[in-house]
Design a protein around this motif. Structure first.
Motif, PDB file in Angstrom:
ATOM      1  N   GLY A  14       0.788  -1.219   0.000  1.00  0.00           N
ATOM      2  CA  GLY A  14       0.000   0.000   0.000  1.00  0.00           C
ATOM      3  C   GLY A  14       0.818   1.265   0.000  1.00  0.00           C
ATOM      4  O   GLY A  14       0.282   2.349  -0.114  1.00  0.00           O
ATOM      5  N   ASN A  15       2.117   1.175   0.152  1.00  0.00           N
ATOM      6  CA  ASN A  15       2.918   2.381   0.244  1.00  0.00           C
ATOM      7  C   ASN A  15       3.992   2.468  -0.826  1.00  0.00           C
ATOM      8  O   ASN A  15       4.717   3.450  -0.874  1.00  0.00           O
ATOM      9  CB  ASN A  15       3.654   2.434   1.597  1.00  0.00           C
ATOM     10  CG  ASN A  15       2.697   2.608   2.734  1.00  0.00           C
ATOM     11  OD1 ASN A  15       2.423   1.670   3.447  1.00  0.00           O
ATOM     12  ND2 ASN A  15       2.162   3.805   2.866  1.00  0.00           N
ATOM     13  N   ALA A  16       4.099   1.460  -1.674  1.00  0.00           N
ATOM     14  CA  ALA A  16       5.267   1.423  -2.544  1.00  0.00           C
ATOM     15  C   ALA A  16       5.157   2.426  -3.682  1.00  0.00           C
ATOM     16  O   ALA A  16       5.499   3.590  -3.502  1.00  0.00           O
ATOM     17  CB  ALA A  16       5.504   0.016  -3.034  1.00  0.00           C
ATOM     18  N   VAL A 100      17.224   3.897   2.525  1.00  0.00           N
ATOM     19  CA  VAL A 100      16.812   2.487   2.490  1.00  0.00           C
ATOM     20  C   VAL A 100      15.317   2.389   2.228  1.00  0.00           C
ATOM     21  O   VAL A 100      14.556   3.313   2.523  1.00  0.00           O
ATOM     22  CB  VAL A 100      17.155   1.765   3.823  1.00  0.00           C
ATOM     23  CG1 VAL A 100      18.646   1.745   4.059  1.00  0.00           C
ATOM     24  CG2 VAL A 100      16.428   2.382   5.006  1.00  0.00           C
ATOM     25  N   ALA A 101      14.907   1.242   1.678  1.00  0.00           N
ATOM     26  CA  ALA A 101      13.474   0.967   1.485  1.00  0.00           C
ATOM     27  C   ALA A 101      12.854   0.566   2.812  1.00  0.00           C
ATOM     28  O   ALA A 101      13.489  -0.100   3.629  1.00  0.00           O
ATOM     29  CB  ALA A 101      13.302  -0.150   0.463  1.00  0.00           C
ATOM     30  N   GLY A 102      11.615   0.969   3.023  1.00  0.00           N
ATOM     31  CA  GLY A 102      10.924   0.559   4.238  1.00  0.00           C
ATOM     32  C   GLY A 102       9.717   1.433   4.479  1.00  0.00           C
ATOM     33  O   GLY A 102       9.488   2.415   3.761  1.00  0.00           O
ATOM     34  N   VAL A 103       8.942   1.067   5.488  1.00  0.00           N
ATOM     35  CA  VAL A 103       7.758   1.849   5.847  1.00  0.00           C
ATOM     36  C   VAL A 103       7.802   2.186   7.333  1.00  0.00           C
ATOM     37  O   VAL A 103       8.430   1.490   8.126  1.00  0.00           O
ATOM     38  CB  VAL A 103       6.444   1.094   5.528  1.00  0.00           C
ATOM     39  CG1 VAL A 103       6.213   1.018   4.031  1.00  0.00           C
ATOM     40  CG2 VAL A 103       6.426  -0.282   6.159  1.00  0.00           C
ATOM     41  N   ALA A 104       7.082   3.233   7.670  1.00  0.00           N
ATOM     42  CA  ALA A 104       7.052   3.716   9.049  1.00  0.00           C
ATOM     43  C   ALA A 104       6.521   2.655  10.007  1.00  0.00           C
ATOM     44  O   ALA A 104       6.938   2.598  11.166  1.00  0.00           O
ATOM     45  CB  ALA A 104       6.153   4.955   9.107  1.00  0.00           C
ATOM     46  N   SER A 125       0.270  10.379   5.824  1.00  0.00           N
ATOM     47  CA  SER A 125       0.195   9.404   4.730  1.00  0.00           C
ATOM     48  C   SER A 125       0.378   7.959   5.160  1.00  0.00           C
ATOM     49  O   SER A 125       0.108   7.055   4.367  1.00  0.00           O
ATOM     50  CB  SER A 125       1.269   9.700   3.670  1.00  0.00           C
ATOM     51  OG  SER A 125       1.093  10.971   3.127  1.00  0.00           O
ATOM     52  N   VAL A 126       0.850   7.715   6.376  1.00  0.00           N
ATOM     53  CA  VAL A 126       1.108   6.325   6.752  1.00  0.00           C
ATOM     54  C   VAL A 126      -0.220   5.571   6.857  1.00  0.00           C
ATOM     55  O   VAL A 126      -1.260   6.161   7.136  1.00  0.00           O
ATOM     56  CB  VAL A 126       1.902   6.227   8.084  1.00  0.00           C
ATOM     57  CG1 VAL A 126       3.251   6.912   7.945  1.00  0.00           C
ATOM     58  CG2 VAL A 126       1.116   6.791   9.256  1.00  0.00           C
ATOM     59  N   ASN A 127      -0.159   4.256   6.660  1.00  0.00           N
ATOM     60  CA  ASN A 127      -1.387   3.457   6.751  1.00  0.00           C
ATOM     61  C   ASN A 127      -1.888   3.364   8.182  1.00  0.00           C
ATOM     62  O   ASN A 127      -3.084   3.372   8.428  1.00  0.00           O
ATOM     63  CB  ASN A 127      -1.139   2.045   6.213  1.00  0.00           C
ATOM     64  CG  ASN A 127      -1.080   2.028   4.703  1.00  0.00           C
ATOM     65  OD1 ASN A 127      -1.601   2.928   4.044  1.00  0.00           O
ATOM     66  ND2 ASN A 127      -0.434   1.023   4.150  1.00  0.00           N
ATOM     67  N   GLN A 128      -0.956   3.216   9.138  1.00  0.00           N
ATOM     68  CA  GLN A 128      -1.349   3.014  10.544  1.00  0.00           C
ATOM     69  C   GLN A 128      -0.570   3.991  11.413  1.00  0.00           C
ATOM     70  O   GLN A 128       0.606   3.757  11.724  1.00  0.00           O
ATOM     71  CB  GLN A 128      -1.038   1.585  10.973  1.00  0.00           C
ATOM     72  CG  GLN A 128      -1.719   0.507  10.148  1.00  0.00           C
ATOM     73  CD  GLN A 128      -1.163  -0.856  10.479  1.00  0.00           C
ATOM     74  OE1 GLN A 128      -1.284  -1.346  11.593  1.00  0.00           O
ATOM     75  NE2 GLN A 128      -0.522  -1.486   9.510  1.00  0.00           N
ATOM     76  N   GLY A 176      -1.342  10.725  -2.973  1.00  0.00           N
ATOM     77  CA  GLY A 176      -0.426   9.674  -2.508  1.00  0.00           C
ATOM     78  C   GLY A 176      -0.801   9.112  -1.152  1.00  0.00           C
ATOM     79  O   GLY A 176       0.073   8.700  -0.398  1.00  0.00           O
ATOM     80  N   GLY A 177      -2.097   9.108  -0.810  1.00  0.00           N
ATOM     81  CA  GLY A 177      -2.544   8.499   0.444  1.00  0.00           C
ATOM     82  C   GLY A 177      -2.572   9.444   1.634  1.00  0.00           C
ATOM     83  O   GLY A 177      -2.740   9.014   2.778  1.00  0.00           O
ATOM     84  N   CYS A 178      -2.426  10.731   1.382  1.00  0.00           N
ATOM     85  CA  CYS A 178      -2.418  11.729   2.461  1.00  0.00           C
ATOM     86  C   CYS A 178      -3.818  11.908   3.068  1.00  0.00           C
ATOM     87  O   CYS A 178      -4.827  11.760   2.386  1.00  0.00           O
ATOM     88  CB  CYS A 178      -1.924  13.047   1.869  1.00  0.00           C
ATOM     89  SG  CYS A 178      -2.134  14.470   2.927  1.00  0.00           S
ATOM     90  N   HIS A 179      -3.867  12.196   4.381  1.00  0.00           N
ATOM     91  CA  HIS A 179      -5.116  12.515   5.085  1.00  0.00           C
ATOM     92  C   HIS A 179      -4.962  13.873   5.757  1.00  0.00           C
ATOM     93  O   HIS A 179      -3.922  14.180   6.330  1.00  0.00           O
ATOM     94  CB  HIS A 179      -5.425  11.457   6.147  1.00  0.00           C
ATOM     95  CG  HIS A 179      -5.659  10.104   5.567  1.00  0.00           C
ATOM     96  ND1 HIS A 179      -4.629   9.296   5.148  1.00  0.00           N
ATOM     97  CD2 HIS A 179      -6.796   9.434   5.305  1.00  0.00           C
ATOM     98  CE1 HIS A 179      -5.122   8.175   4.655  1.00  0.00           C
ATOM     99  NE2 HIS A 179      -6.442   8.230   4.730  1.00  0.00           N
ATOM    100  N   LEU A 180      -6.045  14.653   5.703  1.00  0.00           N
ATOM    101  CA  LEU A 180      -5.961  16.038   6.198  1.00  0.00           C
ATOM    102  C   LEU A 180      -6.302  16.162   7.677  1.00  0.00           C
ATOM    103  O   LEU A 180      -5.860  17.085   8.344  1.00  0.00           O
ATOM    104  CB  LEU A 180      -6.929  16.912   5.388  1.00  0.00           C
ATOM    105  CG  LEU A 180      -6.602  17.003   3.905  1.00  0.00           C
ATOM    106  CD1 LEU A 180      -7.772  17.590   3.139  1.00  0.00           C
ATOM    107  CD2 LEU A 180      -5.345  17.846   3.715  1.00  0.00           C
ATOM    108  N   GLY A 181      -7.127  15.240   8.199  1.00  0.00           N
ATOM    109  CA  GLY A 181      -7.714  15.451   9.519  1.00  0.00           C
ATOM    110  C   GLY A 181      -7.025  14.705  10.650  1.00  0.00           C
ATOM    111  O   GLY A 181      -7.638  14.482  11.695  1.00  0.00           O
TER     112      GLY A 181
END
Ligand code: SAM
Length: 221
Positions: A14-16, A100-104, A125-128, A176-181
């Protein structure tokens, strides 16, 4: 320095790849930086030293702002095109940078390795969100600092409602998956951080769903 945290294979689901967002981001970032965000980056990062983990580094817009007290930046970025741009920016940076590649939500960093963790315009923007905060907590040493500069949930109900509607409809799809609230401060408190300092501001100054920001420093007890 980067090495396997909880697992050797970062979960990039979901983030790539966000190819359109990745192409547009660098010019948008430069506009935002000229509008005042570069000064925010500089102020936020000037105090840091030692090993810094920068999460969601984008095209490397923070790198030029690190001072000599920083011995190593480990920049984690899931999006391939942005990661390549960050690699180029890292080679020109005033401090050593490894990208490096990776997610938060699953940082490829061992426990307690970092003196500081940096998020700028990423927690939206992170999923969780809570999982990302837990990971920052894990990789920081006790007493380490988390610094962030993020756009956040509006303080008044009117703009917050607009943000919620946009988040439930079009905004994440075009950004790109950003949330405002989102409210990253609340997530940090839930995650066990102590808030050291915070400064809310609007950028641009005129109120809009994207203008409410905070720069914040928190500490791992
Ligand atoms: C708006 S850009 C900000 C980039 C950079 N931090 C800056 O200040 O210019 C958001 C960044 O977060 C990254 N990102 C999105 N989801 C992520 C996740 N789950 N973990 C880490 N980075 C993520 C994106 O690929 C993108 O590089």
């Amino acid at each position: 320095m980067p090495s396997s945290g909880r697992s050797a294979a970062p979960d990039l689901r979901g983030n790539a790849a966000h190819p359109v967002f990745a192409r547009l981001y660098a010019p948008v970032r430069r506009i935002l930086d000229r509008a005042g965000f570069a000064a925010r980056r500089q102020r936020l990062l000037a105090e840091l030293g030692g090993v810094v983990v920068e999460v969601g580094a984008g095209d490397g817009g923070n790198f030029a702002h690190y001072r000599a007290a920083v011995t190593q930046v480990v920049a984690v970025e899931p999006e391939p095109r942005l990661r390549a741009a960050a690699g180029s920016a890292g080679s020109r940076a005033p401090v050593p940078v490894v990208v490096v590649a990776g997610v938060a939500e699953h940082l490829p960093i061992v426990d307690a390795r970092a003196d500081a963790v940096v998020f700028t315009l990423v927690l939206c923007s992170v999923n969780q969100l809570d999982r990302a905060v837990d990971e920052a907590f894990r990789v920081l040493r006790p007493g380490g600092r988390l610094v962030l500069a993020e756009h956040v949930r509006a303080p008044g109900r009117g703009w917050a409602r607009v943000q919620d509607v946009l988040d439930a409809t079009i905004w994440p799809r075009i950004s790109g998956g950003c949330h405002l609230g989102r409210d990253p401060r609340a997530a940090l408190v839930r995650g066990g951080f102590e808030i050291v300092s915070e400064e809310p501001y609007r950028l641009p100054r005129r109120a809009s769903p994207v203008s409410f920001h905070v720069s914040l420093t928190a500490r791992k007890p």
